[in-house]
Write a protein that holds these residues in place. Sequence first.
Motif, PDB file in Angstrom:
ATOM      1  N   PHE A   1     -26.217  -6.554  -4.203  1.00  0.00           N
ATOM      2  CA  PHE A   1     -26.413  -6.840  -5.466  1.00  0.00           C
ATOM      3  C   PHE A   1     -27.479  -8.143  -5.850  1.00  0.00           C
ATOM      4  O   PHE A   1     -28.187  -7.691  -6.749  1.00  0.00           O
ATOM      5  CB  PHE A   1     -25.024  -7.326  -6.051  1.00  0.00           C
ATOM      6  CG  PHE A   1     -25.066  -7.903  -7.564  1.00  0.00           C
ATOM      7  CD1 PHE A   1     -25.005  -6.884  -8.516  1.00  0.00           C
ATOM      8  CD2 PHE A   1     -25.072  -9.226  -7.978  1.00  0.00           C
ATOM      9  CE1 PHE A   1     -25.106  -7.277  -9.862  1.00  0.00           C
ATOM     10  CE2 PHE A   1     -25.028  -9.670  -9.133  1.00  0.00           C
ATOM     11  CZ  PHE A   1     -25.200  -8.760 -10.168  1.00  0.00           C
ATOM     12  N   CYS A   2     -27.540  -8.969  -4.952  1.00  0.00           N
ATOM     13  CA  CYS A   2     -28.546  -9.822  -5.152  1.00  0.00           C
ATOM     14  C   CYS A   2     -29.951  -9.265  -5.005  1.00  0.00           C
ATOM     15  O   CYS A   2     -30.892  -9.562  -5.741  1.00  0.00           O
ATOM     16  CB  CYS A   2     -28.259 -11.046  -4.179  1.00  0.00           C
ATOM     17  SG  CYS A   2     -27.005 -12.220  -4.797  1.00  0.00           S
TER      18      CYS A   2
ATOM     19  N   TRP B   1     -30.728  -6.463  -5.497  1.00  0.00           N
ATOM     20  CA  TRP B   1     -31.265  -5.401  -6.488  1.00  0.00           C
ATOM     21  C   TRP B   1     -31.574  -6.178  -7.851  1.00  0.00           C
ATOM     22  O   TRP B   1     -32.399  -5.807  -8.444  1.00  0.00           O
ATOM     23  CB  TRP B   1     -29.967  -4.552  -6.685  1.00  0.00           C
ATOM     24  CG  TRP B   1     -30.040  -3.673  -8.095  1.00  0.00           C
ATOM     25  CD1 TRP B   1     -29.415  -3.915  -9.354  1.00  0.00           C
ATOM     26  CD2 TRP B   1     -31.150  -2.455  -8.049  1.00  0.00           C
ATOM     27  NE1 TRP B   1     -29.905  -2.683 -10.129  1.00  0.00           N
ATOM     28  CE2 TRP B   1     -30.865  -2.131  -9.184  1.00  0.00           C
ATOM     29  CE3 TRP B   1     -32.070  -2.135  -7.144  1.00  0.00           C
ATOM     30  CZ2 TRP B   1     -31.320  -0.994  -9.734  1.00  0.00           C
ATOM     31  CZ3 TRP B   1     -32.876  -0.945  -7.534  1.00  0.00           C
ATOM     32  CH2 TRP B   1     -32.537  -0.413  -9.055  1.00  0.00           C
ATOM     33  N   GLN B   2     -30.908  -7.173  -7.845  1.00  0.00           N
ATOM     34  CA  GLN B   2     -31.072  -8.125  -9.098  1.00  0.00           C
ATOM     35  C   GLN B   2     -32.532  -8.745  -8.835  1.00  0.00           C
ATOM     36  O   GLN B   2     -33.277  -8.877 -10.021  1.00  0.00           O
ATOM     37  CB  GLN B   2     -30.269  -9.276  -9.249  1.00  0.00           C
ATOM     38  CG  GLN B   2     -28.731  -8.611  -9.821  1.00  0.00           C
ATOM     39  CD  GLN B   2     -28.615  -7.941 -11.218  1.00  0.00           C
ATOM     40  OE1 GLN B   2     -29.485  -8.732 -12.009  1.00  0.00           O
ATOM     41  NE2 GLN B   2     -28.229  -7.014 -11.334  1.00  0.00           N
TER      42      GLN B   2
ATOM     43  N   LYS C   1     -35.220  -6.341  -9.763  1.00  0.00           N
ATOM     44  CA  LYS C   1     -35.332  -5.811 -11.166  1.00  0.00           C
ATOM     45  C   LYS C   1     -36.151  -7.182 -11.933  1.00  0.00           C
ATOM     46  O   LYS C   1     -36.205  -6.779 -13.113  1.00  0.00           O
ATOM     47  CB  LYS C   1     -34.061  -5.600 -11.802  1.00  0.00           C
ATOM     48  CG  LYS C   1     -33.552  -4.108 -11.239  1.00  0.00           C
ATOM     49  CD  LYS C   1     -32.096  -3.834 -11.887  1.00  0.00           C
ATOM     50  CE  LYS C   1     -31.384  -4.663 -12.638  1.00  0.00           C
ATOM     51  NZ  LYS C   1     -30.173  -4.344 -13.191  1.00  0.00           N
ATOM     52  N   SER C   2     -36.046  -8.289 -11.546  1.00  0.00           N
ATOM     53  CA  SER C   2     -36.575  -9.382 -12.127  1.00  0.00           C
ATOM     54  C   SER C   2     -38.121  -9.432 -11.966  1.00  0.00           C
ATOM     55  O   SER C   2     -38.627  -8.845 -11.345  1.00  0.00           O
ATOM     56  CB  SER C   2     -35.955 -10.682 -11.418  1.00  0.00           C
ATOM     57  OG  SER C   2     -36.483 -10.835 -10.395  1.00  0.00           O
TER      58      SER C   2
ATOM     59  N   GLU D   1     -37.792 -10.616  -2.434  1.00  0.00           N
ATOM     60  CA  GLU D   1     -36.543  -9.801  -1.872  1.00  0.00           C
ATOM     61  C   GLU D   1     -37.149  -9.677  -0.444  1.00  0.00           C
ATOM     62  O   GLU D   1     -36.371  -9.302   0.512  1.00  0.00           O
ATOM     63  CB  GLU D   1     -36.046  -8.498  -2.581  1.00  0.00           C
ATOM     64  CG  GLU D   1     -36.911  -7.354  -2.512  1.00  0.00           C
ATOM     65  CD  GLU D   1     -38.199  -7.365  -3.489  1.00  0.00           C
ATOM     66  OE1 GLU D   1     -38.834  -6.244  -3.626  1.00  0.00           O
ATOM     67  OE2 GLU D   1     -38.126  -8.399  -4.380  1.00  0.00           O
TER      68      GLU D   1
ATOM     69  N   LYS E   1     -33.514 -14.662  -9.355  1.00  0.00           N
ATOM     70  CA  LYS E   1     -33.178 -13.928 -10.466  1.00  0.00           C
ATOM     71  C   LYS E   1     -32.528 -14.829 -11.618  1.00  0.00           C
ATOM     72  O   LYS E   1     -33.041 -14.586 -12.845  1.00  0.00           O
ATOM     73  CB  LYS E   1     -32.026 -12.781 -10.042  1.00  0.00           C
ATOM     74  CG  LYS E   1     -31.297 -12.109 -11.391  1.00  0.00           C
ATOM     75  CD  LYS E   1     -32.107 -11.364 -12.230  1.00  0.00           C
ATOM     76  CE  LYS E   1     -31.231 -10.587 -13.260  1.00  0.00           C
ATOM     77  NZ  LYS E   1     -32.163 -10.462 -14.334  1.00  0.00           N
TER      78      LYS E   1
END
Length: 200
Positions: free
Chosen positions: A145-146, A148-149, A152-153, A159, A189
């Motif tokens: 989740f982190c 992925w966030q 998208k940021s 990452e 993020k």
Amino acid sequence: MLALMVATAYLLGRSHYKLLVPSALACLVVVGITTTTRHLDKLPVIKQITSDRVHLWEVSQRGIDKRPLLGWGMDGFGAAYPEVQYRKKLAKVIRLDDFTFDYQDKNGQLITAQLPTVKAHNLILDTTLSVGLLGMLPYLALLAFCIWQVIKSPYRGIEAVAIAYLAFTFTWFECAQFTHLVWWSLSFKGMSLPREKIVP
């Protein structure tokens, strides 16, 4: 070396995949030269290259098989090792230390034996041994989740630190020297979220 290669390939993207094969071959040559020149009890090549981590991974798998859901507690490999490796002669573990353990054999004799390590040298196996599948799955979900966030940021690219970390911990273990860097990089993020003025 593996972590650096994986993170670099990720950052370069598809346009530079032609460089991936030569760099992978160069890394394999370097790893092969540095690991096969030091002989570890005349082990097969794969065990030479992994510094016999394959044995640790096999022991870990047997430990996970014995306690798959909840694991063995913190430092799971050290706790599981006596139960897995000495199962034929072990009656019960009396004392578990960082480097040794005392156990009572089936004849009632007290014996001290050495732990080869307290870690499996693999993040997934270490975590599953310690907290079981019920702890490992939320950990992986949070990590995914982190990542992925961050992707998208506006901080996309950072990452790669987490990707290098995952590649590095494939043959090593989580420790305080570098783990915080991964979670810190994934926290970027939160910096990109709009801030509202707090009115008293």
